[in-house]
Design a protein around this motif. Structure first.
Motif, PDB file in Angstrom:
ATOM      1  N   LEU A  30       6.275 -55.346  49.926  1.00  0.00           N
ATOM      2  CA  LEU A  30       4.971 -54.963  49.396  1.00  0.00           C
ATOM      3  C   LEU A  30       3.965 -56.088  49.595  1.00  0.00           C
ATOM      4  CD1 LEU A  30       6.103 -53.335  46.032  1.00  0.00           C
ATOM      5  CD2 LEU A  30       5.463 -52.183  48.166  1.00  0.00           C
ATOM      6  N   GLU A  31       2.711 -55.766  49.433  1.00  0.00           N
ATOM      7  CA  GLU A  31       1.651 -56.764  49.552  1.00  0.00           C
ATOM      8  C   GLU A  31       1.892 -57.888  48.544  1.00  0.00           C
ATOM      9  OE1 GLU A  31      -3.174 -57.057  49.119  1.00  0.00           O
ATOM     10  OE2 GLU A  31      -2.250 -55.110  49.478  1.00  0.00           O
ATOM     11  N   GLY A  32       1.694 -59.106  48.982  1.00  0.00           N
ATOM     12  CA  GLY A  32       1.930 -60.261  48.124  1.00  0.00           C
ATOM     13  C   GLY A  32       3.284 -60.895  48.354  1.00  0.00           C
ATOM     14  N   HIS A  33       4.163 -60.213  49.081  1.00  0.00           N
ATOM     15  CA  HIS A  33       5.483 -60.763  49.397  1.00  0.00           C
ATOM     16  C   HIS A  33       5.309 -61.860  50.453  1.00  0.00           C
ATOM     17  CE1 HIS A  33       9.738 -60.883  50.507  1.00  0.00           C
ATOM     18  NE2 HIS A  33       9.979 -60.155  49.427  1.00  0.00           N
ATOM     19  N   LEU A  34       6.213 -62.830  50.498  1.00  0.00           N
ATOM     20  CA  LEU A  34       6.121 -63.933  51.462  1.00  0.00           C
ATOM     21  C   LEU A  34       6.351 -63.486  52.902  1.00  0.00           C
ATOM     22  CD1 LEU A  34       7.993 -66.690  49.451  1.00  0.00           C
ATOM     23  CD2 LEU A  34       5.537 -66.395  49.747  1.00  0.00           C
ATOM     24  N   GLU A  35       6.965 -62.323  53.076  1.00  0.00           N
ATOM     25  CA  GLU A  35       7.212 -61.779  54.408  1.00  0.00           C
ATOM     26  C   GLU A  35       6.626 -60.376  54.509  1.00  0.00           C
ATOM     27  OE1 GLU A  35      11.274 -62.950  56.305  1.00  0.00           O
ATOM     28  OE2 GLU A  35      11.645 -62.227  54.275  1.00  0.00           O
ATOM     29  N   GLN A  36       6.396 -59.936  55.737  1.00  0.00           N
ATOM     30  CA  GLN A  36       6.067 -58.547  55.999  1.00  0.00           C
ATOM     31  C   GLN A  36       7.201 -58.003  56.835  1.00  0.00           C
ATOM     32  OE1 GLN A  36       2.335 -58.786  58.064  1.00  0.00           O
ATOM     33  NE2 GLN A  36       1.161 -58.465  56.204  1.00  0.00           N
ATOM     34  N   GLY A  37       7.798 -56.898  56.420  1.00  0.00           N
ATOM     35  CA  GLY A  37       8.885 -56.379  57.217  1.00  0.00           C
ATOM     36  C   GLY A  37       9.596 -55.212  56.581  1.00  0.00           C
ATOM     37  N   GLU A  38      10.673 -54.803  57.258  1.00  0.00           N
ATOM     38  CA  GLU A  38      11.482 -53.676  56.816  1.00  0.00           C
ATOM     39  C   GLU A  38      12.943 -53.953  57.141  1.00  0.00           C
ATOM     40  OE1 GLU A  38      11.404 -48.855  57.103  1.00  0.00           O
ATOM     41  OE2 GLU A  38      10.813 -49.962  58.881  1.00  0.00           O
ATOM     42  N   LEU A  39      13.833 -53.548  56.261  1.00  0.00           N
ATOM     43  CA  LEU A  39      15.280 -53.636  56.492  1.00  0.00           C
ATOM     44  C   LEU A  39      15.884 -52.259  56.317  1.00  0.00           C
ATOM     45  CD1 LEU A  39      14.729 -56.748  55.461  1.00  0.00           C
ATOM     46  CD2 LEU A  39      17.193 -56.712  55.439  1.00  0.00           C
TER      47      LEU A  39
END
Length: 95
Positions: A30-39
């Motif tokens: 989500l926005e604000g997370h240290l990473e952008q991605g998907e698992l």
């Protein structure tokens, strides 16, 4: 800093002798997370052989970090702790 489950997988793929049963789930940051991605996590069972695999598919990148501006610096003032720095005292050693 959180994540959201975006899909749940429960399906049969392939046909004939190559059919597989797949169970799993995916999540995105989500926005604000240290990473952008998907698992994506999947358990795949080959129906013909009974073989089981565990698969993880992912992508990620560093999220843009924005630091809130220091309002004291925005007005052209220095922070209070640097306006009047402490004076150093000199000590003389006397024999």
């Amino acid at each position: 800093m959180g994540v959201r489950v975006t899909s749940v997988i429960d399906e049969t793929c392939g046909c004939g002798g190559s059919e597989s049963r797949v169970w799993g789930w995916s999540y995105q940051t989500l926005e604000g997370h240290l990473e952008q991605g998907e698992l994506t996590y999947e358990v795949v069972k080959r129906l013909r052989t009974g073989a089981v695999e565990f698969c993880i598919t992912s992508y990620s990148k560093r999220a843009p970090l924005t630091n809130p501006p220091d309002p004291r610096r925005a007005r052209g003032r220095r922070p209070a702790d640097t306006q009047n720095p402490p004076r150093l005292r000199q000590h003389r050693h006397r024999p």
